[in-house]
Design an enzyme around this catalytic site. Structure first.
Site, short mmCIF file in Angstrom:
data_model
loop_
_atom_site.label_atom_id
_atom_site.label_comp_id
_atom_site.label_asym_id
_atom_site.label_seq_id
_atom_site.Cartn_x
_atom_site.Cartn_y
_atom_site.Cartn_z
N ASP A 17 0.84 -1.20 0.00
CA ASP A 17 0.00 0.00 0.00
C ASP A 17 0.88 1.26 0.00
OD1 ASP A 17 -2.27 1.48 0.01
OD2 ASP A 17 -2.85 1.02 2.08
N ASN A 19 1.41 3.37 -2.89
CA ASN A 19 2.01 3.78 -4.18
C ASN A 19 1.54 5.18 -4.58
OD1 ASN A 19 3.09 1.24 -4.30
ND2 ASN A 19 1.70 0.48 -5.89
N HIS A 34 2.77 3.19 -9.01
CA HIS A 34 2.59 1.76 -9.30
C HIS A 34 3.78 1.20 -10.09
CE1 HIS A 34 -1.29 2.03 -7.57
NE2 HIS A 34 -1.87 2.68 -8.56
N THR A 63 -10.63 -7.22 -5.66
CA THR A 63 -11.94 -7.22 -6.34
C THR A 63 -12.58 -5.83 -6.26
OG1 THR A 63 -12.82 -8.14 -4.27
CG2 THR A 63 -12.53 -9.68 -6.09
N LEU A 128 11.76 -19.50 -5.05
CA LEU A 128 10.64 -18.87 -4.33
C LEU A 128 9.28 -19.22 -4.95
CD1 LEU A 128 9.89 -16.65 -2.13
CD2 LEU A 128 9.84 -15.05 -4.05
N SER A 196 -8.40 -5.34 4.56
CA SER A 196 -8.90 -5.09 3.19
C SER A 196 -9.25 -6.36 2.41
CB SER A 196 -7.90 -4.24 2.40
OG SER A 196 -7.70 -3.01 3.05
C1 FPP Z 1 -1.88 0.20 -3.28
O1 FPP Z 1 -1.41 1.54 -3.33
C2 FPP Z 1 -1.35 -0.56 -4.40
C3 FPP Z 1 -2.12 -1.17 -5.34
C4 FPP Z 1 -3.57 -1.16 -5.34
C5 FPP Z 1 -1.51 -1.89 -6.48
C6 FPP Z 1 -0.28 -2.70 -6.22
C7 FPP Z 1 0.38 -2.99 -7.51
C8 FPP Z 1 1.70 -2.94 -7.78
C9 FPP Z 1 2.72 -2.68 -6.74
C10 FPP Z 1 2.24 -3.09 -9.17
C11 FPP Z 1 2.02 -4.36 -9.90
C12 FPP Z 1 2.28 -5.63 -9.17
C13 FPP Z 1 3.08 -6.65 -9.58
C14 FPP Z 1 2.99 -7.98 -8.90
C15 FPP Z 1 4.03 -6.53 -10.68
P1 FPP Z 1 -2.47 2.71 -3.46
O2 FPP Z 1 -2.61 3.04 -4.90
O3 FPP Z 1 -3.74 2.35 -2.78
O4 FPP Z 1 -1.72 3.86 -2.70
P2 FPP Z 1 -2.39 5.03 -1.85
O5 FPP Z 1 -3.11 4.37 -0.69
O6 FPP Z 1 -1.22 5.84 -1.41
O7 FPP Z 1 -3.31 5.76 -2.75
#
Ligand code: FPP
Length: 240
Positions: A17, A19, A34, A63, A128, A196
């Site tokens: 979480d 990104n 991301h 989902t 892994l 979540s």
């Molecule tokens: C949450 O951060 C992150 C996600 C919903 C997506 C996670 C995906 C990746 C890290 C990239 C692709 C994965 C792989 C396996 C290659 P958020 O967007 O909710 O962040 P925020 O809470 O700061 O808005």
């Protein structure tokens, strides 16, 4: 911390979480977060294996994530698409066995094909075990498992008597994580203290580690901190 009782969890689950906030802090679009986040995934897989972790499961798309703006959903899907293709190429080199949990039937056909291909080419790898939760929801997984079980009952594959005698580990065969042990440790980055809808069945006895670090900043050192924390827990599984 170094003593002979130091244990490495066999399976670590991660909610990646933060990104979006990481990108915002840099005045960049959320999607940039991301992109960085997916680079972190690769580094953490390597670090986990080096530390002796055998199974790692990351929450890549829930989902509920379909509710995000279309452009963000598309970026995430493109990243996952690239990841799967790249992983197919690297499969014999990195020796990782990759599996996807979640309902992939809602994903684009080409992505579904890449996932199946990657699962197939990596099936015999001995490094892994890396699980990507994609269009995944814990409740949805349990519901789909219950439907599969009901179908087996309706088709006469399971008798009323067998159903009655069913144990938790029998039901686990119907989950997406069949053949995968339950995680002993859950890590969630970015300071949110929520599950979540992640691995609701499998995390029943896991230790939870929350850190304020945003996912793109998570690294080997942070993973080590989580394992140190895990080692300070007194795991009793309901006993005393
Ligand atoms: C949450 O951060 C992150 C996600 C919903 C997506 C996670 C995906 C990746 C890290 C990239 C692709 C994965 C792989 C396996 C290659 P958020 O967007 O909710 O962040 P925020 O809470 O700061 O808005």
């Amino acid at each position: 911390m170094s003593n002979e009782n130091y244990t490495i969890p066999q399976h670590v689950a991660i909610i990646m979480d933060g990104n979006g906030r990481w990108a915002k802090k840099r005045m960049m679009p959320r999607t940039y977060g991301h992109v960085q986040g997916s680079k972190t995934v690769e580094q953490v897989c390597e670090a986990a294996w080096k530390m002796g972790i055998k199974y790692l499961t990351v929450y890549a798309f829930s989902t509920e994530n379909w509710k995000r703006p279309e452009q963000e959903v598309n970026t995430l899907m493109d990243l996952l698409r690239d990841y799967m293709k790249d992983c197919i190429q690297k499969s014999s080199k990195n020796n990782m066995r990759v599996r996807v949990i979640g309902d992939i039937t809602r994903l684009d056909e080409d992505l579904q094909l890449s996932i199946r291909e990657l699962e197939r080419v990596s099936a015999k790898n001995t490094g892994l075990n890396f699980q990507v939760a994609l269009n995944y929801g814990g409740r949805d997984e349990i519901l789909r498992a219950a439907k599969r079980l009901a179908k087996d009952c309706a088709e006469g594959k399971i008798s009323a008597k067998e159903l009655d005698a069913m144990q938790e580990n029998d039901f686990e065969h119907y989950l997406d994580t069949k053949e995968i042990p339950s995680p002993e440790l859950l890590i969630r980055t970015s300071g949110e203290l929520r599950l979540s809808n992640y691995m609701l069945w499998q995390l029943a006895y896991a230790e939870f580690y929350f850190t304020d670090v945003l996912w793109p900043d998570f690294d080997k050192k942070e993973l080590k901190k989580a394992i140190d924390y895990y080692n300070k827990r007194d795991r009793r599984f309901g006993g005393i």
